[in-house]
Design a protein around this motif. Sequence first.
Motif, PDB file in Angstrom:
ATOM      1  N   LEU A 180       4.169 -18.470   9.487  1.00  0.00           N
ATOM      2  CA  LEU A 180       3.738 -18.472   8.087  1.00  0.00           C
ATOM      3  C   LEU A 180       3.755 -17.064   7.492  1.00  0.00           C
ATOM      4  O   LEU A 180       4.161 -16.866   6.338  1.00  0.00           O
ATOM      5  N   VAL A 181       3.325 -16.072   8.286  1.00  0.00           N
ATOM      6  CA  VAL A 181       3.261 -14.693   7.804  1.00  0.00           C
ATOM      7  C   VAL A 181       4.655 -14.155   7.492  1.00  0.00           C
ATOM      8  O   VAL A 181       4.815 -13.261   6.658  1.00  0.00           O
ATOM      9  N   MET A 182       5.693 -14.712   8.147  1.00  0.00           N
ATOM     10  CA  MET A 182       7.060 -14.292   7.842  1.00  0.00           C
ATOM     11  C   MET A 182       7.355 -14.416   6.357  1.00  0.00           C
ATOM     12  O   MET A 182       8.059 -13.586   5.768  1.00  0.00           O
ATOM     13  N   ALA A 183       6.824 -15.460   5.732  1.00  0.00           N
ATOM     14  CA  ALA A 183       7.131 -15.728   4.330  1.00  0.00           C
ATOM     15  C   ALA A 183       6.303 -14.895   3.363  1.00  0.00           C
ATOM     16  O   ALA A 183       6.565 -14.917   2.152  1.00  0.00           O
ATOM     17  N   ILE A 184       5.297 -14.162   3.871  1.00  0.00           N
ATOM     18  CA  ILE A 184       4.446 -13.372   2.973  1.00  0.00           C
ATOM     19  C   ILE A 184       5.182 -12.121   2.509  1.00  0.00           C
ATOM     20  O   ILE A 184       5.462 -11.948   1.323  1.00  0.00           O
ATOM     21  N   ALA A 185       5.495 -11.228   3.445  1.00  0.00           N
ATOM     22  CA  ALA A 185       6.261 -10.029   3.066  1.00  0.00           C
ATOM     23  C   ALA A 185       7.692 -10.395   2.716  1.00  0.00           C
ATOM     24  O   ALA A 185       8.305  -9.780   1.838  1.00  0.00           O
ATOM     25  N   GLY A 186       8.231 -11.424   3.387  1.00  0.00           N
ATOM     26  CA  GLY A 186       9.617 -11.837   3.131  1.00  0.00           C
ATOM     27  C   GLY A 186       9.845 -12.253   1.696  1.00  0.00           C
ATOM     28  O   GLY A 186      10.895 -11.961   1.105  1.00  0.00           O
ATOM     29  N   SER A 187       8.856 -12.931   1.107  1.00  0.00           N
ATOM     30  CA  SER A 187       9.007 -13.363  -0.279  1.00  0.00           C
ATOM     31  C   SER A 187       9.005 -12.172  -1.234  1.00  0.00           C
ATOM     32  O   SER A 187       9.636 -12.214  -2.293  1.00  0.00           O
ATOM     33  N   LEU A 188       8.322 -11.093  -0.845  1.00  0.00           N
ATOM     34  CA  LEU A 188       8.303  -9.892  -1.681  1.00  0.00           C
ATOM     35  C   LEU A 188       9.639  -9.154  -1.637  1.00  0.00           C
ATOM     36  O   LEU A 188       9.946  -8.360  -2.530  1.00  0.00           O
ATOM     37  N   LEU A 189      10.429  -9.433  -0.596  1.00  0.00           N
ATOM     38  CA  LEU A 189      11.745  -8.800  -0.468  1.00  0.00           C
ATOM     39  C   LEU A 189      12.816  -9.523  -1.289  1.00  0.00           C
ATOM     40  O   LEU A 189      13.846  -8.937  -1.617  1.00  0.00           O
ATOM     41  N   MET A 190      12.578 -10.791  -1.612  1.00  0.00           N
ATOM     42  CA  MET A 190      13.599 -11.593  -2.277  1.00  0.00           C
ATOM     43  C   MET A 190      14.075 -11.016  -3.609  1.00  0.00           C
ATOM     44  O   MET A 190      15.282 -10.978  -3.868  1.00  0.00           O
TER      45      MET A 190
ATOM     46  N   ILE B  45       0.829  -1.210   0.000  1.00  0.00           N
ATOM     47  CA  ILE B  45       0.000   0.000   0.000  1.00  0.00           C
ATOM     48  C   ILE B  45       0.863   1.260   0.000  1.00  0.00           C
ATOM     49  O   ILE B  45       0.623   2.197  -0.764  1.00  0.00           O
ATOM     50  N   GLY B  46       1.875   1.279   0.870  1.00  0.00           N
ATOM     51  CA  GLY B  46       2.728   2.448   0.982  1.00  0.00           C
ATOM     52  C   GLY B  46       3.817   2.532  -0.065  1.00  0.00           C
ATOM     53  O   GLY B  46       4.487   3.571  -0.186  1.00  0.00           O
ATOM     54  N   ASN B  47       4.026   1.422  -0.814  1.00  0.00           N
ATOM     55  CA  ASN B  47       5.096   1.374  -1.832  1.00  0.00           C
ATOM     56  C   ASN B  47       6.450   1.805  -1.263  1.00  0.00           C
ATOM     57  O   ASN B  47       7.226   2.506  -1.906  1.00  0.00           O
ATOM     58  N   ASN B  48       6.689   1.370  -0.028  1.00  0.00           N
ATOM     59  CA  ASN B  48       7.932   1.736   0.657  1.00  0.00           C
ATOM     60  C   ASN B  48       8.653   0.458   1.080  1.00  0.00           C
ATOM     61  O   ASN B  48       8.395  -0.094   2.155  1.00  0.00           O
ATOM     62  N   MET B  49       9.519  -0.005   0.206  1.00  0.00           N
ATOM     63  CA  MET B  49      10.233  -1.256   0.458  1.00  0.00           C
ATOM     64  C   MET B  49      11.183  -1.135   1.648  1.00  0.00           C
ATOM     65  O   MET B  49      11.364  -2.085   2.410  1.00  0.00           O
ATOM     66  N   PHE B  50      11.768   0.041   1.830  1.00  0.00           N
ATOM     67  CA  PHE B  50      12.757   0.237   2.898  1.00  0.00           C
ATOM     68  C   PHE B  50      12.119   0.075   4.281  1.00  0.00           C
ATOM     69  O   PHE B  50      12.588  -0.720   5.108  1.00  0.00           O
ATOM     70  N   ILE B  51      11.041   0.817   4.541  1.00  0.00           N
ATOM     71  CA  ILE B  51      10.368   0.711   5.839  1.00  0.00           C
ATOM     72  C   ILE B  51       9.730  -0.667   5.994  1.00  0.00           C
ATOM     73  O   ILE B  51       9.724  -1.246   7.073  1.00  0.00           O
ATOM     74  N   GLY B  52       9.215  -1.196   4.877  1.00  0.00           N
ATOM     75  CA  GLY B  52       8.635  -2.533   4.921  1.00  0.00           C
ATOM     76  C   GLY B  52       9.648  -3.568   5.380  1.00  0.00           C
ATOM     77  O   GLY B  52       9.338  -4.447   6.191  1.00  0.00           O
TER      78      GLY B  52
ATOM     79  N   GLY C 143      23.099 -11.632  -3.002  1.00  0.00           N
ATOM     80  CA  GLY C 143      24.215 -12.107  -2.201  1.00  0.00           C
ATOM     81  C   GLY C 143      23.785 -12.812  -0.926  1.00  0.00           C
ATOM     82  O   GLY C 143      22.780 -13.534  -0.894  1.00  0.00           O
ATOM     83  N   LEU C 144      24.543 -12.586   0.136  1.00  0.00           N
ATOM     84  CA  LEU C 144      24.283 -13.247   1.413  1.00  0.00           C
ATOM     85  C   LEU C 144      22.945 -12.814   2.000  1.00  0.00           C
ATOM     86  O   LEU C 144      22.259 -13.627   2.641  1.00  0.00           O
ATOM     87  N   LEU C 145      22.571 -11.561   1.785  1.00  0.00           N
ATOM     88  CA  LEU C 145      21.283 -11.083   2.293  1.00  0.00           C
ATOM     89  C   LEU C 145      20.134 -11.842   1.644  1.00  0.00           C
ATOM     90  O   LEU C 145      19.187 -12.242   2.318  1.00  0.00           O
ATOM     91  N   TYR C 146      20.241 -12.086   0.348  1.00  0.00           N
ATOM     92  CA  TYR C 146      19.216 -12.869  -0.356  1.00  0.00           C
ATOM     93  C   TYR C 146      19.125 -14.275   0.226  1.00  0.00           C
ATOM     94  O   TYR C 146      18.030 -14.802   0.448  1.00  0.00           O
ATOM     95  N   GLU C 147      20.274 -14.883   0.476  1.00  0.00           N
ATOM     96  CA  GLU C 147      20.283 -16.234   1.034  1.00  0.00           C
ATOM     97  C   GLU C 147      19.650 -16.260   2.422  1.00  0.00           C
ATOM     98  O   GLU C 147      18.908 -17.192   2.769  1.00  0.00           O
TER      99      GLU C 147
ATOM    100  N   HIS D  32      14.401  -8.102  -4.432  1.00  0.00           N
ATOM    101  CA  HIS D  32      15.098  -6.831  -4.196  1.00  0.00           C
ATOM    102  C   HIS D  32      16.364  -7.012  -3.361  1.00  0.00           C
ATOM    103  O   HIS D  32      16.908  -6.040  -2.834  1.00  0.00           O
ATOM    104  N   SER D  33      16.812  -8.249  -3.217  1.00  0.00           N
ATOM    105  CA  SER D  33      18.019  -8.517  -2.437  1.00  0.00           C
ATOM    106  C   SER D  33      18.969  -9.382  -3.254  1.00  0.00           C
ATOM    107  O   SER D  33      18.588  -9.966  -4.260  1.00  0.00           O
TER     108      SER D  33
END
Length: 346
Positions: A158-168, A106-113, A173-177, A170-171
Amino acid sequence: MFEACESKLDIIKNFIPSWFAAVMGTGILAIDSLLYSTYFPILKSLAYLLFYFNIGMFFIFIIPWTLRWIMFPKNAFADLKHPILSSFYPTVAVACLVLASDFIMIGNNMFIGEIFWWLGVVGMLIFSTIVTFYMFKSEHIKLDHVNPGWYIPPVGLLVMAIAGSLLMPHSSGLLYELITLVNYYGLGSGLFAYLALLAIVMYRFILHNPLPSALAPTIWINLGPIGAGIIAIINLVNNSPLVSVKNPFYIFSFLFWGFGLWWTIMAIIMTIYYIKNLKLPYGMPWWAFIFPLGAYVASSHLIFNLFKLNIVDYIGFALYWLLLFLWTITLIKTINKVYTGELFKG
């Protein structure tokens, strides 16, 4: 003046762990409003309104929640060891995870998300472990204590993987892993913990006394791991290059959705039964109506996007209006009880 001071201290002392269920519910309603704004564009404006309202609510709640650990640690730890209340402690972490999705979608703010996501991940790792540990070593848990509120730690995982998958995407190297590991850890541990608890809770439903009226709304919590699980699976499969064959996961998600529809019908029937034959007194467990149903509504829209079955989206849209109605009633009752101070009486 002394009475006013004492009243403020009571708010902190009796600020039970389940308050953040309101943030969870409002956050998912905001996302559902955005998803179904394709039918009614005005729902997009509602989504933004709910989004900002939810941010304010989170920061208001975090103050007494934190002060309780500082000023009344005995009460905070007592709830952490309680066979029923302890399961609601992870709601503060799940609230962070839901806000992460709100900021991204909604906020289109990946950083704060991402900041909220990491806060939620750390909180879930802590509370899901501690709550389960205390339950495992407890000698006082009885069948009377078994209730669908026990699903909340698996829901959070389970909810960890909802927003977490949207971050993948955008990451790198090691952070992606690390993000990938956290997502699969959350999905795997949450799903199998839910299935184990499902058997225990169903056993209680069939072979033991009905839930106390105050806990009747928790019947809806079963939709939480179903809806969140579907969203997590679909999001993770869509955003994970590790998965080359996606269709089996999509089919499993549709089967899972079917189970959710059956449980939605059962939850409605059981709620009507409590209203007509027993009682359904207002309490903070009423927020158990909201997030689980909201997660299932969102999952319905995702299933529609995969299989293009309009009837699935129509069902989800119909349930959206039920969700909005329940959220409105619950919010009004909560505000009223806050105003009268009834929610902060020991």
